[in-house]
Design a protein around this motif. Structure first.
Motif, short mmCIF file in Angstrom:
data_model
loop_
_atom_site.label_atom_id
_atom_site.label_comp_id
_atom_site.label_asym_id
_atom_site.label_seq_id
_atom_site.Cartn_x
_atom_site.Cartn_y
_atom_site.Cartn_z
N ARG A 122 5.34 1.11 -8.12
CA ARG A 122 4.25 1.70 -7.71
C ARG A 122 4.57 1.92 -6.23
N HIS A 123 5.16 3.26 -6.07
CA HIS A 123 5.86 4.08 -4.45
C HIS A 123 4.55 3.92 -3.22
N ALA A 124 5.01 3.55 -2.42
CA ALA A 124 5.03 3.76 -0.80
C ALA A 124 4.23 5.17 -0.74
N SER A 125 4.17 6.09 -1.80
CA SER A 125 3.66 7.58 -1.32
C SER A 125 2.08 7.25 -1.89
N GLY A 126 2.02 6.24 -2.68
CA GLY A 126 0.87 5.89 -3.86
C GLY A 126 1.02 6.89 -5.44
#
Length: 298
Positions: free
Chosen positions: A212-216
């Motif tokens: 899961r990336h910080a961008s969503g």
């Protein structure tokens, strides 16, 4: 810039040697390896002279290019940085977070430039594609399948099949860095190592990695070195508001890409500006892979 080449295996012979020999702004000063006879052969073919003492080579160089297994690379990179040498490193920079961070700390303390050679990142075609997707934005899902068959029964001969570290660490550590190197620039960093990294192992010594990336956005990676040859694939796909895009399959060869990595190191050393693929990015890739390995219980 005077380079020392550390390593004498297939990667040094097939990529580093030709790239350093052919670069117009590089002098290959010397070669060091764990097998002196191999160092002599590489030096004869590509330039410079063989060194029995790695510290003597470091004293005669402005920079080092490292073509060694990661856990041999890391302590030598620390020595090179302390000797004032700029660092052209291979991926992964290490297979433990502590070792990777030690390299980063040594580079920062010495004020030397660093570039980690993630092959696809230094292919102009890939770099242009990644920048296009970064600007486009709106990506919700990423997928990277990096499945090779060098250790599979019936596989075609590969110069890398005799690599003990690849046999031990598998696709997670060998091809996992490639996958992360193209997903992270577009989708952003992993949100957190505790709750945003999952991994399971499967048949054919494969690893499925979920992030899961910080961008969503979220992404998955299928990684392996021992899949059936007919199932081998290298593919990167993004899905989002702009639709579906796939990384172009063809691009510059490894020698050409490595030449661009040398360009990047020279520029960083000249300007003091860090490259996106510097040792700090190499450390982050190691942190993510180590978190995935911990989920596998390895």
């Amino acid at each position: 810039m005077r380079f020392g080449l550390l390593g004498t295996g297939p990667w040094a012979e097939l990529a580093h040697g030709p790239a350093l020999r052919d670069h117009p702004d590089v002098e290959l000063a010397g070669v060091w390896g764990r097998r002196p006879e191999a160092a002599a052969d590489i030096a004869e073919r590509f330039g410079g002279r063989p060194y029995d003492d790695v510290d003597a080579l470091l004293a005669d160089c402005d920079a080092v290019a490292v073509a060694l297994p990661p856990d041999i690379q890391a302590p030598l990179a620390v020595r090179a940085a302390k000797a004032g040498c700029h660092l052209l490193l291979d991926k992964p920079v290490a297979t433990t977070v502590a070792a990777a961070r030690e390299v980063a700390d040594a580079a920062e303390a010495a004020g030397v430039a660093s570039v980690v050679f993630f092959t696809l990142r230094f292919r102009p075609e890939t770099a242009a594609w990644l920048e296009e997707q970064r600007v486009t934005g709106g990506w919700q899902l990423g997928r990277a399948d990096w499945l090779g068959g060098i250790f599979a029964e019936g596989a075609a001969p590969s110069p890398y099949a005799a690599s003990p570290w690849r046999r031990e660490k598998g696709g997670l550590w060998d091809v996992g860095p490639h996958a992360l190197s193209v997903l992270l620039p577009v989708l952003g960093d992993v949100a957190d190592l505790d709750g945003s990294v999952a991994a399971v192992s499967g048949a054919g010594e494969t690893v499925q990695l979920a992030l899961r990336h910080a961008s969503g956005a979220s992404s998955t990676c299928a990684l392996g070195l021992a899949v059936a040859p007919a199932a081998a694939v290298t593919r990167v796909e993004l899905r989002g508001t702009a639709g579906v895009v796939t990384l172009p399959e063809r691009g510059s060869d490894a020698v050409t890409a490595l030449g661009h990595a040398v360009d990047a190191l020279l520029a960083s050393a000249r300007t003091g500006e860090p490259h996106p693929c510097d040792i700090r990015f190499g450390v982050r890739v190691t942190e993510i892979l180590a978190a995935a390995e911990a989920r596998l219980g390895g």
